[in-house]
Write a protein that holds these residues in place. Structure first.
Motif, PDB file in Angstrom:
ATOM      1  N   ASP A  17       0.867  -1.283  -0.020  1.00  0.00           N
ATOM      2  CA  ASP A  17       0.001  -0.097   0.085  1.00  0.00           C
ATOM      3  C   ASP A  17       0.954   1.132   0.070  1.00  0.00           C
ATOM      4  OD1 ASP A  17       0.806  -0.668   2.620  1.00  0.00           O
ATOM      5  OD2 ASP A  17      -0.878   0.601   3.546  1.00  0.00           O
ATOM      6  N   SER A  40      -2.164  -2.061  -5.204  1.00  0.00           N
ATOM      7  CA  SER A  40      -2.153  -1.290  -3.689  1.00  0.00           C
ATOM      8  C   SER A  40      -2.921  -1.652  -2.551  1.00  0.00           C
ATOM      9  CB  SER A  40      -2.369  -0.001  -4.268  1.00  0.00           C
ATOM     10  OG  SER A  40      -3.747   0.194  -4.697  1.00  0.00           O
ATOM     11  N   ASP A  41      -3.488  -2.699  -2.652  1.00  0.00           N
ATOM     12  CA  ASP A  41      -4.202  -3.226  -1.573  1.00  0.00           C
ATOM     13  C   ASP A  41      -4.680  -4.742  -1.737  1.00  0.00           C
ATOM     14  OD1 ASP A  41      -6.775  -3.575  -2.968  1.00  0.00           O
ATOM     15  OD2 ASP A  41      -7.333  -1.468  -2.649  1.00  0.00           O
ATOM     16  N   GLY A  42      -4.979  -5.400  -0.551  1.00  0.00           N
ATOM     17  CA  GLY A  42      -5.231  -6.767  -0.601  1.00  0.00           C
ATOM     18  C   GLY A  42      -6.363  -7.206  -1.615  1.00  0.00           C
ATOM     19  N   GLU A  43      -7.432  -6.284  -1.866  1.00  0.00           N
ATOM     20  CA  GLU A  43      -8.478  -6.870  -2.799  1.00  0.00           C
ATOM     21  C   GLU A  43      -7.973  -6.879  -4.138  1.00  0.00           C
ATOM     22  OE1 GLU A  43     -12.423  -4.719  -4.030  1.00  0.00           O
ATOM     23  OE2 GLU A  43     -12.283  -4.976  -1.913  1.00  0.00           O
ATOM     24  N   GLU A  44      -7.089  -5.951  -4.263  1.00  0.00           N
ATOM     25  CA  GLU A  44      -6.711  -5.842  -6.010  1.00  0.00           C
ATOM     26  C   GLU A  44      -5.604  -7.022  -6.130  1.00  0.00           C
ATOM     27  OE1 GLU A  44      -4.262  -2.781  -8.912  1.00  0.00           O
ATOM     28  OE2 GLU A  44      -4.564  -2.184  -6.733  1.00  0.00           O
ATOM     29  N   LEU A  63      -1.756  -4.974   5.123  1.00  0.00           N
ATOM     30  CA  LEU A  63      -2.466  -4.320   4.037  1.00  0.00           C
ATOM     31  C   LEU A  63      -3.911  -3.830   4.209  1.00  0.00           C
ATOM     32  CD1 LEU A  63      -1.552  -6.551   1.023  1.00  0.00           C
ATOM     33  CD2 LEU A  63      -0.976  -4.114   1.130  1.00  0.00           C
ATOM     34  N   PRO A  64      -4.456  -2.790   3.872  1.00  0.00           N
ATOM     35  CA  PRO A  64      -6.048  -2.322   4.242  1.00  0.00           C
ATOM     36  C   PRO A  64      -6.564  -3.413   2.901  1.00  0.00           C
ATOM     37  CG  PRO A  64      -4.976  -0.695   2.794  1.00  0.00           C
ATOM     38  CD  PRO A  64      -3.511  -1.749   3.303  1.00  0.00           C
ATOM     39  N   LEU A  65      -7.855  -3.446   3.052  1.00  0.00           N
ATOM     40  CA  LEU A  65      -8.674  -4.310   2.377  1.00  0.00           C
ATOM     41  C   LEU A  65      -8.268  -5.685   1.924  1.00  0.00           C
ATOM     42  CD1 LEU A  65      -9.485  -1.593  -0.515  1.00  0.00           C
ATOM     43  CD2 LEU A  65     -10.977  -2.336   1.784  1.00  0.00           C
ATOM     44  N   VAL A  66      -7.867  -6.604   2.827  1.00  0.00           N
ATOM     45  CA  VAL A  66      -7.539  -7.936   3.037  1.00  0.00           C
ATOM     46  C   VAL A  66      -8.714  -8.725   3.274  1.00  0.00           C
ATOM     47  CG1 VAL A  66      -6.097  -9.835   3.542  1.00  0.00           C
ATOM     48  CG2 VAL A  66      -5.040  -7.423   3.480  1.00  0.00           C
TER      49      VAL A  66
END
Length: 66
Positions: A17, A40-44, A63-66
């Motif tokens: 990130d 840039s984040d866990g989802e991506e 990470l954010p959004l994991v």
């Protein structure tokens, strides 16, 4: 220093990130001949990992959004 055996077509995914660190890693690895994708984040990162085949994933554990 990270040592990754070089093979033709080695692909790496960087999931980080912090933009400066992500870009530095990408630039350094590409300079050494690796094909590099970034997220840039866990989802991506998860989306890219499920769609593409990577030889190595470099993952930030906080990470954010994991």
């Amino acid at each position: 220093m990270l040592f990754i055996p070089k093979q033709k077509g080695t692909t790496i995914l960087i999931v980080e990130d912090e933009m400066d660190l992500r870009n530095s890693l990408k630039k350094g690895l590409e300079k050494r001949g690796y094909s590099v994708d970034v997220a840039s984040d866990g989802e991506e990162g998860r989306e890219k990992a499920f769609v593409n085949s990577y030889d190595l994933i470099i993952l930030d554990l906080n990470l954010p959004l994991v």
